[in-house]
Design a protein around this motif. Sequence first.
Motif, PDB file in Angstrom:
ATOM      1  N   ASP A  50       0.854  -1.183   0.000  1.00 31.39           N
ATOM      2  CA  ASP A  50       0.000   0.000   0.000  1.00 31.39           C
ATOM      3  C   ASP A  50       0.889   1.232   0.000  1.00 31.39           C
ATOM      4  OD1 ASP A  50      -2.295   1.601   0.214  1.00 31.39           O
ATOM      5  OD2 ASP A  50      -2.100   1.670   2.396  1.00 31.39           O
ATOM      6  N   GLU A  51       0.674   2.104  -0.944  1.00 29.69           N
ATOM      7  CA  GLU A  51       1.403   3.364  -1.003  1.00 29.69           C
ATOM      8  C   GLU A  51       0.382   4.469  -0.763  1.00 29.69           C
ATOM      9  OE1 GLU A  51       4.876   4.603  -2.251  1.00 29.69           O
ATOM     10  OE2 GLU A  51       5.018   2.822  -1.026  1.00 29.69           O
ATOM     11  N   PRO A  52       0.407   5.074   0.410  1.00 27.58           N
ATOM     12  CA  PRO A  52      -0.569   6.137   0.696  1.00 27.58           C
ATOM     13  C   PRO A  52      -0.557   7.219  -0.385  1.00 27.58           C
ATOM     14  CG  PRO A  52       0.701   5.581   2.651  1.00 27.58           C
ATOM     15  CD  PRO A  52       1.336   4.863   1.499  1.00 27.58           C
ATOM     16  N   GLY A  53      -1.750   7.564  -0.842  1.00 25.41           N
ATOM     17  CA  GLY A  53      -1.881   8.625  -1.832  1.00 25.41           C
ATOM     18  C   GLY A  53      -1.546   8.215  -3.253  1.00 25.41           C
ATOM     19  N   ARG A  54      -1.368   6.920  -3.489  1.00 28.18           N
ATOM     20  CA  ARG A  54      -0.983   6.476  -4.826  1.00 28.18           C
ATOM     21  C   ARG A  54      -1.795   5.246  -5.216  1.00 28.18           C
ATOM     22  NH1 ARG A  54       4.900   6.134  -7.436  1.00 28.18           N
ATOM     23  NH2 ARG A  54       4.991   8.131  -6.434  1.00 28.18           N
ATOM     24  N   ASP A  55      -2.318   5.259  -6.432  1.00 32.87           N
ATOM     25  CA  ASP A  55      -3.066   4.130  -6.969  1.00 32.87           C
ATOM     26  C   ASP A  55      -2.089   3.212  -7.694  1.00 32.87           C
ATOM     27  OD1 ASP A  55      -4.822   2.350  -8.160  1.00 32.87           O
ATOM     28  OD2 ASP A  55      -5.610   3.811  -9.596  1.00 32.87           O
ATOM     29  N   LEU A  56      -1.759   2.093  -7.074  1.00 35.69           N
ATOM     30  CA  LEU A  56      -0.768   1.188  -7.661  1.00 35.69           C
ATOM     31  C   LEU A  56      -1.296   0.422  -8.866  1.00 35.69           C
ATOM     32  CD1 LEU A  56       1.000  -0.213  -4.482  1.00 35.69           C
ATOM     33  CD2 LEU A  56       1.713   1.655  -5.972  1.00 35.69           C
ATOM     34  N   SER A  57      -2.605   0.435  -9.089  1.00 37.81           N
ATOM     35  CA  SER A  57      -3.150  -0.286 -10.247  1.00 37.81           C
ATOM     36  C   SER A  57      -2.648   0.311 -11.557  1.00 37.81           C
ATOM     37  CB  SER A  57      -4.674  -0.292 -10.215  1.00 37.81           C
ATOM     38  OG  SER A  57      -5.188   1.016 -10.411  1.00 37.81           O
ATOM     39  N   GLN A  58      -2.215   1.571 -11.549  1.00 43.08           N
ATOM     40  CA  GLN A  58      -1.689   2.207 -12.762  1.00 43.08           C
ATOM     41  C   GLN A  58      -0.410   1.536 -13.250  1.00 43.08           C
ATOM     42  OE1 GLN A  58      -0.001   6.189 -12.292  1.00 43.08           O
ATOM     43  NE2 GLN A  58       0.136   5.837 -10.081  1.00 43.08           N
ATOM     44  N   TYR A  59       0.256   0.782 -12.373  1.00 46.16           N
ATOM     45  CA  TYR A  59       1.511   0.132 -12.740  1.00 46.16           C
ATOM     46  C   TYR A  59       1.306  -1.298 -13.235  1.00 46.16           C
ATOM     47  CZ  TYR A  59       3.532   4.028 -10.237  1.00 46.16           C
ATOM     48  OH  TYR A  59       3.871   5.284  -9.835  1.00 46.16           O
ATOM     49  N   GLY A  60       0.106  -1.805 -13.132  1.00 49.29           N
ATOM     50  CA  GLY A  60      -0.180  -3.200 -13.420  1.00 49.29           C
ATOM     51  C   GLY A  60       0.449  -3.778 -14.672  1.00 49.29           C
ATOM     52  N   ASP A  61       0.280  -3.118 -15.809  1.00 47.20           N
ATOM     53  CA  ASP A  61       0.800  -3.632 -17.078  1.00 47.20           C
ATOM     54  C   ASP A  61       2.204  -3.133 -17.387  1.00 47.20           C
ATOM     55  OD1 ASP A  61      -1.543  -5.029 -17.557  1.00 47.20           O
ATOM     56  OD2 ASP A  61      -2.458  -3.374 -18.653  1.00 47.20           O
ATOM     57  N   LEU A  62       2.742  -2.266 -16.548  1.00 49.91           N
ATOM     58  CA  LEU A  62       4.034  -1.656 -16.846  1.00 49.91           C
ATOM     59  C   LEU A  62       5.199  -2.248 -16.067  1.00 49.91           C
ATOM     60  CD1 LEU A  62       3.059   2.129 -16.940  1.00 49.91           C
ATOM     61  CD2 LEU A  62       3.316   0.557 -18.865  1.00 49.91           C
ATOM     62  N   VAL A  63       4.920  -2.980 -14.991  1.00 53.57           N
ATOM     63  CA  VAL A  63       6.023  -3.427 -14.132  1.00 53.57           C
ATOM     64  C   VAL A  63       7.053  -4.232 -14.894  1.00 53.57           C
ATOM     65  CG1 VAL A  63       4.727  -3.371 -11.981  1.00 53.57           C
ATOM     66  CG2 VAL A  63       4.801  -5.490 -13.299  1.00 53.57           C
ATOM     67  N   PRO A  64       8.299  -4.041 -14.508  1.00 51.49           N
ATOM     68  CA  PRO A  64       8.779  -3.163 -13.462  1.00 51.49           C
ATOM     69  C   PRO A  64       8.804  -1.706 -13.907  1.00 51.49           C
ATOM     70  CG  PRO A  64      10.641  -4.192 -14.525  1.00 51.49           C
ATOM     71  CD  PRO A  64       9.399  -4.797 -15.139  1.00 51.49           C
ATOM     72  N   VAL A  65       8.601  -0.828 -12.933  1.00 56.48           N
ATOM     73  CA  VAL A  65       8.687   0.617 -13.140  1.00 56.48           C
ATOM     74  C   VAL A  65       9.708   1.146 -12.146  1.00 56.48           C
ATOM     75  CG1 VAL A  65       7.451   2.816 -13.027  1.00 56.48           C
ATOM     76  CG2 VAL A  65       6.274   0.771 -13.869  1.00 56.48           C
ATOM     77  N   VAL A  66      10.576   2.048 -12.592  1.00 58.35           N
ATOM     78  CA  VAL A  66      11.558   2.662 -11.702  1.00 58.35           C
ATOM     79  C   VAL A  66      11.351   4.163 -11.694  1.00 58.35           C
ATOM     80  CG1 VAL A  66      14.004   3.115 -11.282  1.00 58.35           C
ATOM     81  CG2 VAL A  66      13.271   0.855 -12.000  1.00 58.35           C
ATOM     82  N   GLU A  67      11.303   4.720 -10.472  1.00 58.92           N
ATOM     83  CA  GLU A  67      11.228   6.163 -10.295  1.00 58.92           C
ATOM     84  C   GLU A  67      12.440   6.628  -9.506  1.00 58.92           C
ATOM     85  OE1 GLU A  67       7.582   7.177  -8.342  1.00 58.92           O
ATOM     86  OE2 GLU A  67       6.370   6.727 -10.113  1.00 58.92           O
ATOM     87  N   VAL A  68      12.926   7.813  -9.852  1.00 56.83           N
ATOM     88  CA  VAL A  68      13.979   8.481  -9.097  1.00 56.83           C
ATOM     89  C   VAL A  68      13.425   9.834  -8.680  1.00 56.83           C
ATOM     90  CG1 VAL A  68      16.291   9.485  -9.143  1.00 56.83           C
ATOM     91  CG2 VAL A  68      15.844   7.317 -10.315  1.00 56.83           C
ATOM     92  N   ASP A  69      13.427  10.085  -7.394  1.00 56.60           N
ATOM     93  CA  ASP A  69      12.888  11.332  -6.854  1.00 56.60           C
ATOM     94  C   ASP A  69      11.472  11.590  -7.350  1.00 56.60           C
ATOM     95  OD1 ASP A  69      15.326  11.772  -5.513  1.00 56.60           O
ATOM     96  OD2 ASP A  69      16.163  12.795  -7.264  1.00 56.60           O
ATOM     97  N   GLY A  70      10.675  10.520  -7.473  1.00 56.60           N
ATOM     98  CA  GLY A  70       9.280  10.637  -7.876  1.00 56.60           C
ATOM     99  C   GLY A  70       9.031  10.767  -9.357  1.00 56.60           C
ATOM    100  N   VAL A  71      10.089  10.703 -10.167  1.00 57.29           N
ATOM    101  CA  VAL A  71       9.956  10.836 -11.627  1.00 57.29           C
ATOM    102  C   VAL A  71      10.233   9.490 -12.275  1.00 57.29           C
ATOM    103  CG1 VAL A  71      10.853  11.986 -13.690  1.00 57.29           C
ATOM    104  CG2 VAL A  71      10.667  13.253 -11.536  1.00 57.29           C
ATOM    105  N   ARG A  72       9.295   9.049 -13.095  1.00 57.09           N
ATOM    106  CA  ARG A  72       9.460   7.758 -13.773  1.00 57.09           C
ATOM    107  C   ARG A  72      10.654   7.805 -14.705  1.00 57.09           C
ATOM    108  NH1 ARG A  72       4.331   5.392 -16.616  1.00 57.09           N
ATOM    109  NH2 ARG A  72       3.710   5.391 -14.448  1.00 57.09           N
TER     110      ARG A  72
END
Length: 90
Positions: A50-72
């Motif tokens: 669970d990531e407060p304030g974030r809908d993780l379902s948006q990553y479903g088809d994209l994983v893995p996803v990497v962010e640095v300082d909040g930027v994809r």
Amino acid sequence: MHDDEPTTTARVVLFSRAGCHLCDDARAVVAAEASLAGTAWREVDVDRDDEPGRDLSQYGDLVPVVEVDGVRQGYWRIEPARLRRALAAR
């Protein structure tokens, strides 16, 4: 400096899921590049965590996803050079 505590600030976040071979590859890239940069990183399982304030379902088809300082910085196949540049930009 892999950081399992979600409350700890980590510059790099790897969004992944269990049983994902691309996630295994991305984990190795993130671990290596974060270590070289001397920065913390953490992993979020999009199916379990669970990531407060974030809908993780948006990553479903994209994983893995990497962010640095909040930027994809990438998804599916993570490019070490791109991640390295993002980490050096700070």
